[in-house]
Design a protein around this motif. Structure first.
Motif, PDB file in Angstrom:
ATOM      1  N   VAL A 316       0.824  -1.219   0.000  1.00  0.00           N
ATOM      2  CA  VAL A 316       0.000   0.000   0.000  1.00  0.00           C
ATOM      3  C   VAL A 316       0.855   1.265   0.000  1.00  0.00           C
ATOM      4  N   LEU A 317       2.124   1.132  -0.336  1.00  0.00           N
ATOM      5  CA  LEU A 317       3.057   2.260  -0.266  1.00  0.00           C
ATOM      6  C   LEU A 317       2.588   3.425  -1.143  1.00  0.00           C
ATOM      7  N   PRO A 318       2.450   4.647  -0.560  1.00  0.00           N
ATOM      8  CA  PRO A 318       2.014   5.803  -1.363  1.00  0.00           C
ATOM      9  C   PRO A 318       3.198   6.441  -2.094  1.00  0.00           C
ATOM     10  N   ILE A 319       3.350   6.119  -3.354  1.00  0.00           N
ATOM     11  CA  ILE A 319       4.448   6.636  -4.148  1.00  0.00           C
ATOM     12  C   ILE A 319       4.116   8.048  -4.637  1.00  0.00           C
ATOM     13  N   ILE A 320       5.061   8.960  -4.546  1.00  0.00           N
ATOM     14  CA  ILE A 320       4.858  10.294  -5.109  1.00  0.00           C
ATOM     15  C   ILE A 320       4.891  10.174  -6.634  1.00  0.00           C
ATOM     16  N   PRO A 321       3.822  10.577  -7.309  1.00  0.00           N
ATOM     17  CA  PRO A 321       3.772  10.433  -8.770  1.00  0.00           C
ATOM     18  C   PRO A 321       4.883  11.200  -9.470  1.00  0.00           C
ATOM     19  N   GLU A 322       5.281  10.679 -10.630  1.00  0.00           N
ATOM     20  CA  GLU A 322       6.459  11.195 -11.329  1.00  0.00           C
ATOM     21  C   GLU A 322       6.348  12.672 -11.686  1.00  0.00           C
ATOM     22  N   LYS A 323       5.208  13.105 -12.208  1.00  0.00           N
ATOM     23  CA  LYS A 323       5.061  14.492 -12.644  1.00  0.00           C
ATOM     24  C   LYS A 323       5.031  15.478 -11.481  1.00  0.00           C
ATOM     25  N   GLU A 324       4.789  14.981 -10.264  1.00  0.00           N
ATOM     26  CA  GLU A 324       4.783  15.849  -9.093  1.00  0.00           C
ATOM     27  C   GLU A 324       6.193  16.148  -8.614  1.00  0.00           C
ATOM     28  N   ALA A 325       7.141  15.283  -8.959  1.00  0.00           N
ATOM     29  CA  ALA A 325       8.506  15.437  -8.430  1.00  0.00           C
ATOM     30  C   ALA A 325       9.546  15.071  -9.474  1.00  0.00           C
ATOM     31  N   MET A 326       9.262  15.368 -10.729  1.00  0.00           N
ATOM     32  CA  MET A 326      10.126  14.905 -11.811  1.00  0.00           C
ATOM     33  C   MET A 326      11.524  15.531 -11.775  1.00  0.00           C
ATOM     34  N   ASP A 327      11.639  16.707 -11.144  1.00  0.00           N
ATOM     35  CA  ASP A 327      12.945  17.371 -11.090  1.00  0.00           C
ATOM     36  C   ASP A 327      13.706  17.066  -9.800  1.00  0.00           C
ATOM     37  N   ARG A 328      13.149  16.199  -8.965  1.00  0.00           N
ATOM     38  CA  ARG A 328      13.797  15.906  -7.687  1.00  0.00           C
ATOM     39  C   ARG A 328      14.977  14.958  -7.865  1.00  0.00           C
ATOM     40  N   PRO A 329      16.064  15.172  -7.099  1.00  0.00           N
ATOM     41  CA  PRO A 329      17.163  14.192  -7.116  1.00  0.00           C
ATOM     42  C   PRO A 329      16.684  12.875  -6.522  1.00  0.00           C
ATOM     43  N   ASN A 330      17.243  11.789  -6.979  1.00  0.00           N
ATOM     44  CA  ASN A 330      16.942  10.439  -6.477  1.00  0.00           C
ATOM     45  C   ASN A 330      15.560   9.930  -6.887  1.00  0.00           C
ATOM     46  N   MET A 331      14.883  10.612  -7.821  1.00  0.00           N
ATOM     47  CA  MET A 331      13.565  10.157  -8.249  1.00  0.00           C
ATOM     48  C   MET A 331      13.643   8.756  -8.854  1.00  0.00           C
TER      49      MET A 331
END
Length: 369
Positions: A316-331
């Motif tokens: 049930v892990l809530p993953i942060i969606p890609e477009k919400e954090a696409m510029d984050r390091p370690n994505m």
């Protein structure tokens, strides 16, 4: 248990709204199922495929009671959410607490909900006080002083308004308008609280709990030799990523207090930004309270119970969606941590239905972070 390579990647949502909000159902098959809006702005439920295959079932929200045998609590919760016709995390939480307050989930859940609602009212009051105090002391050059008691009575609030006249005039508004803007601003900030507050408000506590969970699971994995240790490290990486992301969002949400005059003078644009930023923060921490409580429930139990809990947490892990954090390091590293697949409510090594896990899933509804 087999873990297909890349099982979760192609089914990851790209936005928070597509991921939806976790719902605190007590029906085991629906544990942490998510509600979201469809293309016609109607609610729908996403449920992990029961057979363990890739993907989710999508069910119209109004059809949920026809498809599943719901508890009385879950029927009431489904109706409360349907009446609101919103999938925003804060609205789902409000519906959850109001439903639990009826006692349908038992006296412990009722008591916890009542305490949570009172606590949130106090957090709103305290945050508003600190915001008023900070903003007005700056705007008045330190001449205007406030006490918490000023906000608890009608006469106290009227006294504050009367003292705002000069400041409000300088900002091009009435004293009532200035008061209402600060009050609304404080309401948005209440889940975070204000700098200088000794009490940590709800979202701050959740962010801290996510960071602690990451540390605890990494330590646990160091001493575990099963496949569950790999899952635990994956959860820890996602938790660390979420913690960093949430802390940055929280800092950005509180920062405008430093230039309150500009915020209050450009209110319409500012309040829209506040609402967007706080909603994004609610989306970020959504689903983590359940996970934190689930792990706390097994910290002092035997290894098999802990491994089963890690498996359910991973599912049930809530993953942060890609477009919400696409510029984050370690994505990319965070995404790689979620490329295994586990089935709902099964033992970590046997593949059979874990009755003890079901009990622990239900018990989390009676507690809070």
């Amino acid at each position: 248990m087999n873990f297909p390579k890349g099982a979760g990647s192609q089914f990851q949502p790209t936005k928070f709204e597509e991921r939806g909000t976790a719902v605190a159902f007590t029906t085991p098959a629906l544990s942490q199922a998510r509600v979201r809006m469809d293309s016609r702005d109607n609610l729908e439920l996403t449920v992990s495929a029961f057979s363990g295959v890739k993907g989710n079932y999508i069910i119209r929200w109004k059809d949920v009671p026809e498809i599943f045998s719901l508890t009385m609590h879950d029927r009431a919760l489904q109706e409360a959410i349907l009446a609101r016709n919103s999938c925003l995390p804060h609205d789902i939480r409000t519906a959850t607490l109001e439903t639990a307050k009826t006692g349908l989930a038992g006296p412990e859940a009722q008591r916890a909900a009542e305490e949570s609602l009172v606590e949130e009212e106090n957090e709103v009051l305290l945050t508003r006080y600190y915001l008023f105090k900070s903003a007005l002391e700056k705007l008045s050059g330190g001449e205007m002083k406030l006490n918490v008691s000023d906000f608890t009575t009608a006469s106290g609030r009227e006294g504050i308004k009367s003292g705002l006249a000069g400041i409000a005039k300088g900002l091009g508004m009435t004293a009532n308008e200035l008061y209402e803007r600060l009050e609304r601003w404080g309401g948005y900030l209440a889940p975070l609280g204000m700098p200088g507050m000794q009490k940590q408000c709800r979202v701050r506590r959740l962010i801290g709990g996510i960071a602690d969970l990451a540390d605890n699971l990494n330590q646990w994995a160091d001493s575990d030799k099963s496949e569950a240790a790999y899952l635990a490290r994956g959860v820890a990486r996602v938790a660390q990523f979420t913690d960093d992301f949430a802390r940055d969002l929280a800092s950005a949400a509180v920062r405008p207090v430093e230039y309150a005059d500009r915020v209050l003078a450009n209110w319409d644009k500012a309040i829209a930004n506040f609402q967007r930023d706080i909603e994004r923060l609610w989306w970020t921490v959504d689903g983590w309270e359940f996970i934190i409580l689930l792990w706390k429930d097994v910290e002092d139990r035997d290894r098999d119970s802990q491994r089963a809990a890690v498996t359910e947490i991973y599912r049930v892990l809530p993953i942060i969606p890609e477009k919400e954090a696409m510029d984050r390091p370690n994505m990319k590293a965070m995404q790689e941590s979620t490329r295994m697949q586990v089935r709902a409510l099964e033992g970590w090594n046997s593949g059979v239905l874990d009755i003890e896990m079901i009990r622990r899933v239900e018990s989390t509804k009676r507690r809070r972070v």
